[in-house]
Write a protein that holds these residues in place. Structure first.
Motif, PDB file in Angstrom:
ATOM      1  N   LYS A  74      34.716  12.460  52.666  1.00  0.00           N
ATOM      2  CA  LYS A  74      35.624  11.635  53.475  1.00  0.00           C
ATOM      3  C   LYS A  74      36.606  12.567  54.174  1.00  0.00           C
ATOM      4  O   LYS A  74      37.492  13.132  53.534  1.00  0.00           O
ATOM      5  CB  LYS A  74      36.384  10.638  52.592  1.00  0.00           C
ATOM      6  N   ALA A 133      39.550  13.022  57.030  1.00  0.00           N
ATOM      7  CA  ALA A 133      40.528  12.307  57.857  1.00  0.00           C
ATOM      8  C   ALA A 133      40.743  13.085  59.145  1.00  0.00           C
ATOM      9  O   ALA A 133      41.600  13.960  59.225  1.00  0.00           O
ATOM     10  CB  ALA A 133      41.834  12.138  57.085  1.00  0.00           C
ATOM     11  N   TYR A 155      37.809   6.768  57.578  1.00  0.00           N
ATOM     12  CA  TYR A 155      37.596   8.200  57.369  1.00  0.00           C
ATOM     13  C   TYR A 155      36.294   8.583  58.077  1.00  0.00           C
ATOM     14  O   TYR A 155      35.450   7.722  58.377  1.00  0.00           O
ATOM     15  CB  TYR A 155      37.557   8.547  55.874  1.00  0.00           C
TER      16      TYR A 155
END
Length: 410
Positions: free
Chosen positions: A117, A119, A404
């Motif tokens: 994940k 960002a 994400y």
């Protein structure tokens, strides 16, 4: 580890999934700073899937936050473990999330709700826009990068845009009338069977889907086709019968004397109101007396927890990833399915670890569902979302929206 132990102990007393899992737990403790141990009372098939579910999930809070809020109290300190953190919340205006720079992603490739994940975005702003037409207009102009829960009649218009693309969201919900089995008229199994035998599902689904075949599916399986492991293909189930003679017989056996059946719905979700209205018409044509009560969604959610307030209510059943996670088969979810035979099979499904034996039990439970009729299963409805072409990396296959691994090209 102390954060994990405190958080999951709270979750085990609060979440439907947590309660089912912790009923099997003998001991739950920290062994050292980074190791926890869960000892079970018996064999279990549901440990990993219960910890992995994407909604109502076992979020990890700091120990002091997890212990500050009792399980029945909603936490109001939002400290979690994800790639974004809460920066600002202005009720009815927006929720602003910002990148959490100290987040450490897993090394694997993204995989559904799991895996890596990243960002990429500096900020994610969730904006409530109550008017559907406004949501559509704002994603068209670029005021929004993404819009959810759009009316299906906007599909053709969105398809023609060169700046965005519509997303048909599957799985979304199967439509359901949840019946109050704790108190009132719908405690009568014959009356529940009569409702099930009465409805003609395809015209209801077609209407709710705006006449578009790509937005609904006729399917009697309790798990949606996208959840391949648990999708069933049983023939001969009493689903979509619209059998007038059977209905009359069941109403007579139920001793039903046209008492009003209180059916709650809301116009805040157009599809709920539409299917409730059509259901009322079909049932009343066959001798039912339906008192359709239209309230706002917050009132419906509040009232559905009180067995004195209603006989049935509308909602949708989303994807569930294990048969023991079917909330409509639990005694704690509104509607209150306390039937001993249903609970016995749920217990067997939780303990059985052989996949083939579990599937056989699930098929048995599906047949049992259509006999006991804890809720009324309609068809599958798909959702409509829209995303700007400049928004990249979005996973269209998950029911729950995640930002994400998403970035925006300027």
């Amino acid at each position: 580890s102390e954060d994990v132990v405190a958080s999951l102990a709270r979750w085990g007393k609060q979440s439907i999934y947590g309660k089912a899992l912790f009923a099997q737990v003998a001991e739950w403790k920290a062994l050292d700073k980074y190791t926890v141990e869960m000892k079970l009372k018996e064999k279990s098939a549901i440990v990993l899937i219960s910890l992995a579910v994407p909604n109502n999930f076992g979020a990890i809070y700091p120990k002091e936050v997890a212990e500050k809020f009792a399980p029945e109290v909603k936490a109001t300190e939002y400290i979690g473990t994800g790639p974004f953190k809460l920066a600002e919340w202005k009720p009815d205006q927006y929720i602003r999330m910002v990148r959490f720079d100290e987040y450490k992603s897993r090394n694997e490739a993204p995989n559904g709700y799991g895996g890596g994940k990243t960002a990429y975005l500096d900020e994610v702003r969730f904006q409530p826009v109550p008017e559907v037409a406004t949501r559509v207009a704002q994603v068209e102009t670029g005021e929004l990068d993404f819009a959810d829960d759009l009316n299906l009649d906007a599909y053709d218009r969105l398809k023609k845009s060169s700046n965005l693309r519509p997303i048909v969201s599957k799985p979304y919900y199967w439509l359901v009338a949840v019946l109050n089995k704790k108190e009132g008229l719908m405690t009568n199994q014959k009356l529940r069977q009569a409702w099930q035998a009465a409805i003609d599902i395809e015209p209801i689904m077609k209407n709710v889907a705006g006449g578009r075949a790509e937005f609904y599916r006729m399917d009697a399986s309790l798990a949606m086709a996208e959840i391949v492991s648990w999708h069933t293909k049983l023939s001969g189930l009493p689903w979509n019968e619209h059998n007038k003679a059977k209905v009359q017989k069941l109403l007579q056996e139920a001793g039903y004397k046209k008492e009003p059946i209180r059916f709650m719905t809301t116009q805040e979700y157009k599809w709920m109101y539409d299917f409730a209205l059509l259901t009322k018409q079909q049932l009343e044509d066959l001798g039912f007396n339906i008192d359709l009560q239209v309230v706002d969604w917050a009132t419906l959610v509040k009232r559905r927890n009180n067995p004195k307030e209603y006989d049935a209510f509308t909602t949708g059943i989303g994807a569930f990833y294990d048969p023991t996670h079917a909330v409509f088969l639990t005694a704690t979810w509104p509607g209150w399915t306390t039937d001993e035979d249903i609970q016995k099979l749920q217990g067997e499904l939780a303990r059985e670890t052989d996949p083939k034996k579990r599937m056989a039990l699930w098929e048995q439970q599906t047949k049992q569902f259509y006999e006991k009729v804890p809720v009324i299963r309609y068809g599958d409805l798909f959702g409509l979302r829209a995303i700007r072409n400049t928004t990249k990396g979005f996973n269209e296959k998950t029911e729950r929206i995640r930002f994400y691994n998403v970035w925006v090209e300027k």
